[in-house]
Write a protein that holds these residues in place. Structure first.
Motif, PDB file in Angstrom:
ATOM      1  N   LYS A 220       0.818  -1.222   0.000  1.00 46.80           N
ATOM      2  CA  LYS A 220       0.000   0.000   0.000  1.00 46.80           C
ATOM      3  C   LYS A 220       0.847   1.265   0.000  1.00 46.80           C
ATOM      4  CE  LYS A 220      -3.916  -1.901   2.648  1.00 46.80           C
ATOM      5  NZ  LYS A 220      -4.582  -1.833   3.975  1.00 46.80           N
ATOM      6  N   HIS A 221       2.018   1.226   0.627  1.00 47.56           N
ATOM      7  CA  HIS A 221       2.743   2.466   0.922  1.00 47.56           C
ATOM      8  C   HIS A 221       4.102   2.625   0.237  1.00 47.56           C
ATOM      9  CE1 HIS A 221      -0.269   3.543   3.890  1.00 47.56           C
ATOM     10  NE2 HIS A 221      -0.160   2.332   4.437  1.00 47.56           N
ATOM     11  N   SER A 222       4.611   1.582  -0.365  1.00 51.31           N
ATOM     12  CA  SER A 222       5.929   1.691  -0.984  1.00 51.31           C
ATOM     13  C   SER A 222       5.873   2.542  -2.249  1.00 51.31           C
ATOM     14  CB  SER A 222       6.476   0.310  -1.326  1.00 51.31           C
ATOM     15  OG  SER A 222       7.676   0.421  -2.063  1.00 51.31           O
ATOM     16  N   VAL A 223       6.865   3.401  -2.434  1.00 53.96           N
ATOM     17  CA  VAL A 223       6.945   4.213  -3.656  1.00 53.96           C
ATOM     18  C   VAL A 223       7.629   3.436  -4.780  1.00 53.96           C
ATOM     19  CG1 VAL A 223       6.958   6.386  -2.379  1.00 53.96           C
ATOM     20  CG2 VAL A 223       9.137   5.285  -2.981  1.00 53.96           C
ATOM     21  N   LEU A 224       8.150   2.249  -4.461  1.00 58.09           N
ATOM     22  CA  LEU A 224       8.731   1.378  -5.481  1.00 58.09           C
ATOM     23  C   LEU A 224       7.926   0.079  -5.579  1.00 58.09           C
ATOM     24  CD1 LEU A 224      12.586   1.641  -4.788  1.00 58.09           C
ATOM     25  CD2 LEU A 224      11.350   2.517  -6.784  1.00 58.09           C
ATOM     26  N   PRO A 225       7.848  -0.516  -6.761  1.00 55.14           N
ATOM     27  CA  PRO A 225       7.190  -1.822  -6.883  1.00 55.14           C
ATOM     28  C   PRO A 225       7.922  -2.879  -6.050  1.00 55.14           C
ATOM     29  CG  PRO A 225       7.585  -0.844  -9.058  1.00 55.14           C
ATOM     30  CD  PRO A 225       8.339  -0.015  -8.062  1.00 55.14           C
ATOM     31  N   ILE A 226       7.146  -3.818  -5.510  1.00 57.35           N
ATOM     32  CA  ILE A 226       7.690  -4.917  -4.716  1.00 57.35           C
ATOM     33  C   ILE A 226       7.431  -6.228  -5.465  1.00 57.35           C
ATOM     34  CG2 ILE A 226       7.754  -6.032  -2.465  1.00 57.35           C
ATOM     35  CD1 ILE A 226       8.392  -3.086  -2.279  1.00 57.35           C
ATOM     36  N   ILE A 227       8.490  -7.000  -5.680  1.00 58.06           N
ATOM     37  CA  ILE A 227       8.379  -8.265  -6.399  1.00 58.06           C
ATOM     38  C   ILE A 227       8.559  -9.425  -5.421  1.00 58.06           C
ATOM     39  CG2 ILE A 227       9.261  -9.661  -8.313  1.00 58.06           C
ATOM     40  CD1 ILE A 227       8.164  -6.944  -9.198  1.00 58.06           C
ATOM     41  N   ALA A 228       7.632 -10.381  -5.451  1.00 59.91           N
ATOM     42  CA  ALA A 228       7.709 -11.551  -4.569  1.00 59.91           C
ATOM     43  C   ALA A 228       8.712 -12.556  -5.105  1.00 59.91           C
ATOM     44  CB  ALA A 228       6.344 -12.210  -4.454  1.00 59.91           C
ATOM     45  N   ASP A 229       9.502 -13.133  -4.205  1.00 57.77           N
ATOM     46  CA  ASP A 229      10.379 -14.246  -4.562  1.00 57.77           C
ATOM     47  C   ASP A 229      10.110 -15.398  -3.598  1.00 57.77           C
ATOM     48  OD1 ASP A 229      12.346 -16.066  -5.173  1.00 57.77           O
ATOM     49  OD2 ASP A 229      14.019 -14.694  -4.968  1.00 57.77           O
ATOM     50  N   GLU A 230      10.648 -15.324  -2.386  1.00 58.28           N
ATOM     51  CA  GLU A 230      10.425 -16.395  -1.419  1.00 58.28           C
ATOM     52  C   GLU A 230       8.947 -16.572  -1.061  1.00 58.28           C
ATOM     53  OE1 GLU A 230      14.776 -15.300  -0.758  1.00 58.28           O
ATOM     54  OE2 GLU A 230      12.939 -14.253  -1.302  1.00 58.28           O
ATOM     55  N   SER A 231       8.120 -15.548  -1.297  1.00 56.68           N
ATOM     56  CA  SER A 231       6.678 -15.662  -1.037  1.00 56.68           C
ATOM     57  C   SER A 231       5.924 -16.302  -2.200  1.00 56.68           C
ATOM     58  CB  SER A 231       6.071 -14.280  -0.769  1.00 56.68           C
ATOM     59  OG  SER A 231       6.572 -13.728   0.418  1.00 56.68           O
ATOM     60  N   CYS A 232       6.603 -16.522  -3.318  1.00 59.39           N
ATOM     61  CA  CYS A 232       5.951 -17.110  -4.494  1.00 59.39           C
ATOM     62  C   CYS A 232       6.752 -18.328  -4.929  1.00 59.39           C
ATOM     63  CB  CYS A 232       5.862 -16.089  -5.623  1.00 59.39           C
ATOM     64  SG  CYS A 232       4.857 -16.658  -7.014  1.00 59.39           S
ATOM     65  N   ILE A 233       6.347 -19.484  -4.443  1.00 63.64           N
ATOM     66  CA  ILE A 233       7.094 -20.716  -4.685  1.00 63.64           C
ATOM     67  C   ILE A 233       6.394 -21.617  -5.700  1.00 63.64           C
ATOM     68  CG2 ILE A 233       8.016 -22.814  -3.613  1.00 63.64           C
ATOM     69  CD1 ILE A 233       8.355 -21.181  -1.040  1.00 63.64           C
ATOM     70  N   ILE A 234       5.126 -21.946  -5.435  1.00 68.10           N
ATOM     71  CA  ILE A 234       4.377 -22.856  -6.301  1.00 68.10           C
ATOM     72  C   ILE A 234       3.173 -22.137  -6.901  1.00 68.10           C
ATOM     73  CG2 ILE A 234       5.149 -24.940  -5.112  1.00 68.10           C
ATOM     74  CD1 ILE A 234       2.529 -24.913  -3.550  1.00 68.10           C
ATOM     75  N   GLU A 235       2.451 -22.835  -7.748  1.00 60.45           N
ATOM     76  CA  GLU A 235       1.371 -22.219  -8.525  1.00 60.45           C
ATOM     77  C   GLU A 235       0.321 -21.523  -7.660  1.00 60.45           C
ATOM     78  OE1 GLU A 235       0.012 -24.453 -12.111  1.00 60.45           O
ATOM     79  OE2 GLU A 235       1.422 -25.970 -11.406  1.00 60.45           O
TER      80      GLU A 235
END
Length: 336
Positions: A220-235
């Motif tokens: 909600k508050h970051s001025v930069l985009p945040i990309i998931a890595d360890e939070s996105c493992i499987i489908e």
């Protein structure tokens, strides 16, 4: 179809450090599938964070050797679905097998893998080059050793902003930041403000993987985009990342290969998420497989083979961030 397993210990050019470990060698498993005079190749590396070792992968694949070898002449989707119940506890082994099968299948069809998928490559993204955590002098030296249009900077220290400020003095390249779960909520939000001023494009997985409330707050508050890595493992994780991240980084070893990886990318696009594929520190075998997904990606991190002191294969080549495909079919790999 014949299954061949090879174990390697890949030597790195430099000690590679992220927020939770340092390595000089990377154990790796190469899977070869032979049929009709052709070979397909796949790769998966060991990873302590995911509690995966090469001997474990070999043991799992050997246990189901007869099932694997009896499964040729099926589409990759059918093959993956057939083998998944046996290897769902070991996605790394499943990935190496799936990459090899996709490679072999495309070679049998007489096509490069991206051609088989009807992808066009005119707008492929550039790959970044990773600078691991080290002294500022060493990080600057690594950049100077390989001038590059996009750098992925590993952070997660007490001096992260100071590091990026110093690195910025030495290049006008795009920066991407990967904190490998090393920050908290306020730290991420505040760091994003400063890092945006320093030419950072996005932040990758700044906080711990399972802290979903924190991810939502930062989203909600970051001025930069945040990309998931360890939070996105499987489908199943792709839909969960919606409204918690701005994009997802699909790692083939984590999800079980190209076959599920393609599905994850398609789902992310439907949800309006940015798409990225990342690599481990791996050889050109694994990197060449990633290359065939490029037409579907917004960002890519496929520099693993560039970090090696010596490669074990030929395939795609990378120069100044631009990926060039092998003339061979499939993923284009040949073992050296």
């Amino acid at each position: 179809m014949k299954l061949i397993l090879r174990e390697y210990n890949l030597k790195l050019k430099h000690t590679f450090t992220i927020s939770r470990e340092s390595i000089d060698f990377q154990p790796s498993l190469i899977v070869e599938l032979q049929s009709d005079g052709l070979s397909g190749f796949g790769e998966a590396t060991s990873n302590p964070y995911y509690k995966t070792t090469v001997p474990m992968m070999i043991e799992d694949l050997e246990r189901f050797r007869s099932t694997i070898e009896a499964s040729e002449n099926e589409t990759p989707d059918v093959f993956w679905g057939k083998i998944y119940p046996f290897l769902k506890h070991d996605m790394f082994a499943l990935c190496a097998l799936d990459l090899a099968y996709n490679d072999l299948y495309a070679r049998k069809k007489g096509k490069k893998l991206y051609e088989l998928w009807n992808y066009t490559t005119e707008r492929n993204p550039l790959t970044d080059y990773t600078i691991g955590i080290a002294s500022i002098e060493k990080m600057v030296s690594k950049m100077q050793e390989l001038p590059w249009p996009i750098y992925k900077i590993k952070l997660g220290t007490k001096e992260d902003i100071a590091i990026v400020k110093e690195l910025r003095k030495h290049t006008d390249a795009i920066f991407r930041i990967d904190a490998n779960c090393g920050w908290g909520v306020e730290e991420t939000i505040n760091n994003a403000v400063e890092l945006k001023k320093l030419g950072v494009e996005f932040l990758e997985q700044p906080m711990k993987a399972d802290n979903w409330e924190a991810h939502k707050e930062v989203f909600k508050h970051s001025v930069l985009p945040i990309i998931a890595d360890e939070s996105c493992i499987i489908e199943e994780d792709v839909s969960r990342c919606h409204n918690h991240f701005h994009g997802v980084n699909v790692k083939l070893v984590k999800c079980g290969g190209l076959t599920p990886g393609k599905r994850m990318i398609e789902e992310a696009k439907k949800l309006g998420l940015k798409t990225m594929v990342g690599c481990m520190t791996e050889s050109t075998v694994g990197i060449s497989a990633i290359a065939h997904l490029l037409p579907q990606l917004d960002y890519v991190d496929m520099d693993g083979a560039l970090l090696l002191a010596e490669d074990i294969a030929t395939g795609v080549t990378i120069k100044n961030g631009v990926i060039s495909y092998s003339e061979l079919n499939g993923t284009g790999v040949t073992l050296l």
